[in-house]
Write a protein that holds these residues in place. Structure first.
Motif, mmCIF file in Angstrom:
data_model
loop_
_atom_site.group_PDB
_atom_site.id
_atom_site.type_symbol
_atom_site.label_atom_id
_atom_site.label_comp_id
_atom_site.label_asym_id
_atom_site.label_seq_id
_atom_site.Cartn_x
_atom_site.Cartn_y
_atom_site.Cartn_z
ATOM 1 N N ARG A 127 13.207 5.965 10.216
ATOM 2 C CA ARG A 127 14.400 5.850 11.037
ATOM 3 C C ARG A 127 15.500 6.716 10.434
ATOM 4 O O ARG A 127 15.443 7.091 9.244
ATOM 5 C CB ARG A 127 14.881 4.409 11.178
ATOM 6 N N GLN A 183 15.397 5.570 20.362
ATOM 7 C CA GLN A 183 16.126 4.318 20.127
ATOM 8 C C GLN A 183 17.331 4.235 21.056
ATOM 9 O O GLN A 183 18.070 5.206 21.208
ATOM 10 C CB GLN A 183 16.589 4.272 18.664
ATOM 11 N N GLY A 185 20.663 1.997 21.230
ATOM 12 C CA GLY A 185 21.383 1.108 20.334
ATOM 13 C C GLY A 185 22.044 -0.061 21.052
ATOM 14 O O GLY A 185 22.131 -0.097 22.288
ATOM 15 N N LYS A 208 17.487 -1.954 21.433
ATOM 16 C CA LYS A 208 18.145 -2.984 20.619
ATOM 17 C C LYS A 208 18.938 -3.940 21.499
ATOM 18 O O LYS A 208 19.480 -3.537 22.530
ATOM 19 C CB LYS A 208 19.055 -2.308 19.604
ATOM 20 N N ARG A 238 18.842 -7.527 16.624
ATOM 21 C CA ARG A 238 19.647 -6.950 15.542
ATOM 22 C C ARG A 238 20.942 -7.751 15.334
ATOM 23 O O ARG A 238 21.878 -7.273 14.707
ATOM 24 C CB ARG A 238 19.932 -5.482 15.796
ATOM 25 N N HIS A 273 21.317 -4.379 10.212
ATOM 26 C CA HIS A 273 22.496 -4.540 11.065
ATOM 27 C C HIS A 273 22.746 -6.019 11.350
ATOM 28 O O HIS A 273 23.867 -6.428 11.610
ATOM 29 C CB HIS A 273 22.341 -3.735 12.361
ATOM 30 N N MET A 297 12.853 -3.236 11.129
ATOM 31 C CA MET A 297 13.567 -1.978 10.926
ATOM 32 C C MET A 297 14.558 -2.219 9.787
ATOM 33 O O MET A 297 15.392 -3.122 9.863
ATOM 34 C CB MET A 297 14.309 -1.569 12.197
ATOM 35 N N GLU A 299 17.215 -0.491 6.826
ATOM 36 C CA GLU A 299 17.934 0.673 6.312
ATOM 37 C C GLU A 299 17.744 0.768 4.792
ATOM 38 O O GLU A 299 17.982 -0.203 4.060
ATOM 39 C CB GLU A 299 19.415 0.589 6.671
HETATM 40 C C1 PEP Z 1 21.228 1.885 14.137
HETATM 41 O O1 PEP Z 1 20.136 1.331 14.067
HETATM 42 O O2 PEP Z 1 21.436 2.997 13.630
HETATM 43 C C2 PEP Z 1 22.356 1.228 14.841
HETATM 44 C C3 PEP Z 1 23.485 1.867 15.108
HETATM 45 O O3 PEP Z 1 22.109 -0.049 15.127
HETATM 46 P P1 PEP Z 1 22.759 -0.989 16.277
HETATM 47 O O4 PEP Z 1 22.659 -0.229 17.575
HETATM 48 O O5 PEP Z 1 21.881 -2.195 16.215
HETATM 49 O O6 PEP Z 1 24.176 -1.267 15.867
#
Ligand code: PEP
Ligand code: MN
Length: 350
Positions: A127, A183, A185, A208, A238, A273, A297, A299
């Motif tokens: 990612r 993705q 978001g 998400k 998330r 997140h 997922m 980070e």
């Molecule tokens: C991301 O995964 O980079 C992100 C911005 O997450 P979210 O859309 O869940 O805030």
């Protein structure tokens, strides 16, 4: 859908409801009751405009008896959707899929290096945002097209698949050229033109959950993608907004089994997140696996304090290796395994 008539509704009013339903192209079946009559609407394809019925005289209320979403539902498709990516990673099967990488792509060497590290630890999907949806317009917005090229380079070198965010419909076309999974978001969960374009992209979509979206809204957003002919949708819990301030968001782990009972789509969790706090990512990742998530997922940054975004929630690589070892054990307890690594994995502590 049931149109419930008032107890004193006249025969003419009931007939008007039947005529309107038929005029809308559906079947109508009056069901007389002791107190009142209800009229069943037959053949609801999800496109019924209930407002047209609510305003008719003699109508008390209109009650939906099926979900507004169709193709994402278990009624539509009983078996789990299983998505196989070009490098053999399977999302939605019994193996847990690990997506990991920095919040943002910060440079070519940085993303290629961390990709090697994560691949050797067992992650199979990389990612990293090239287009960042930042709360402040003055924060780092991502490297854009350059970032996509660096991600593609990391894929070439490691064999990992790439998931990265598209912010708008044209961006979805661009991301589809470089990434393996598009993705969408949290902030864009209800960006309908974006959902539609992603649905026509020919690439799997990671959707998400919006930060204040109900499960129904979440599934309806996925329905937009499937309605365009793309049934390769991976849902991602998330975290949602809450009154509590101890974590960045409230990671709604109950959403995982709830979604799994309502939908055939795979659902993964993003505890990064979801918590916003490095020290809480591992416990919540473990919990998400125990709750039955199809994957995670996470980070991860080589040097989180120096990260250009979300450093506070990014794991150190070594922590990611520890997490992998822990979730392997939890997965076993519920008859699951981790996706086979692309390379022999590096054990924690080595
Ligand atoms: C991301 O995964 O980079 C992100 C911005 O997450 P979210 O859309 O869940 O805030
Ligand atoms: Mn982030």
């Amino acid at each position: 859908m049931l149109v419930v008539m008032r107890h004193n509704a006249t025969e003419e009013q009931i007939s008007a409801v039947v005529d309107t339903i038929e005029d809308m192209g559906y079947g109508a079946r009056p069901i007389p009751g002791g107190q009142r009559t209800a009229v069943g609407l037959i053949g609801n394809d999800g496109g019924v405009d209930s407002a047209r019925l609510e305003v008719l005289s003699g109508v008390l209320e209109v009650i939906p008896v099926t979900h507004a979403y169709k193709q994402v539902s278990r009624e539509w498709k009983e078996d789990d959707t299983v998505i196989t990516l070009p490098n053999g990673t399977v999302v939605g099967g019994s193996d847990l899929v690990l997506m990991a990488g920095p919040c943002a792509v910060e440079g070519e060497a940085a993303i290629v290096d961390i990709a090697h590290v994560l691949r050797d630890m067992g992650a199979t999907i990389l990612r990293g945002g090239a287009f960042k949806p930042r709360t402040s317009p003055y924060s780092f917005q991502g490297l854009g097209l350059e970032g996509l090229k660096y991600l593609a380079r990391a894929r070439e070198e490691t064999g990992m698949m790439v998931v990265t965010e598209a912010l708008d419909p044209d961006g979805a076309d661009l991301v589809a050229e470089y990434a393996d999974v598009i993705q969408i978001g949290a902030r864009n969960m209800q960006n309908y033109p974006l959902l539609r374009r992603a649905g026509r992209s020919g690439k799997p979509v990671l959707l998400k959950r919006g930060m204040s979206a109900t499960i129904e809204e979440f599934l309806l957003a996925a329905e937009y993608i499937i309605a365009e002919g793309n049934d390769e949708v991976i849902l991602c819990e998330r975290g949602v907004r809450s009154f509590a301030k101890h974590t960045r968001n409230l990671l709604d782990l109950a959403a995982i089994p709830v979604v799994q009972s309502l939908s055939h789509l795979p659902i993964i969790a993003d505890p990064s997140h979801g918590t916003g706090l490095r020290s809480k990512v591992i416990p919540m990742a473990r919990a998400a696996v125990a709750a039955g998530a199809h994957g995670l997922m996470i980070e991860v940054h080589a040097d989180p304090p120096q990260a250009m975004s979300d450093g506070a929630q990014s794991l150190y690589p070594q922590q990611f290796a520890e997490l992998m070892e822990q979730i392997r054990v939890i997965a076993k307890a519920i008859d699951r395994d981790l996706t086979p690594p692309l390379r022999p994995t590096v054990p924690a502590g080595s």
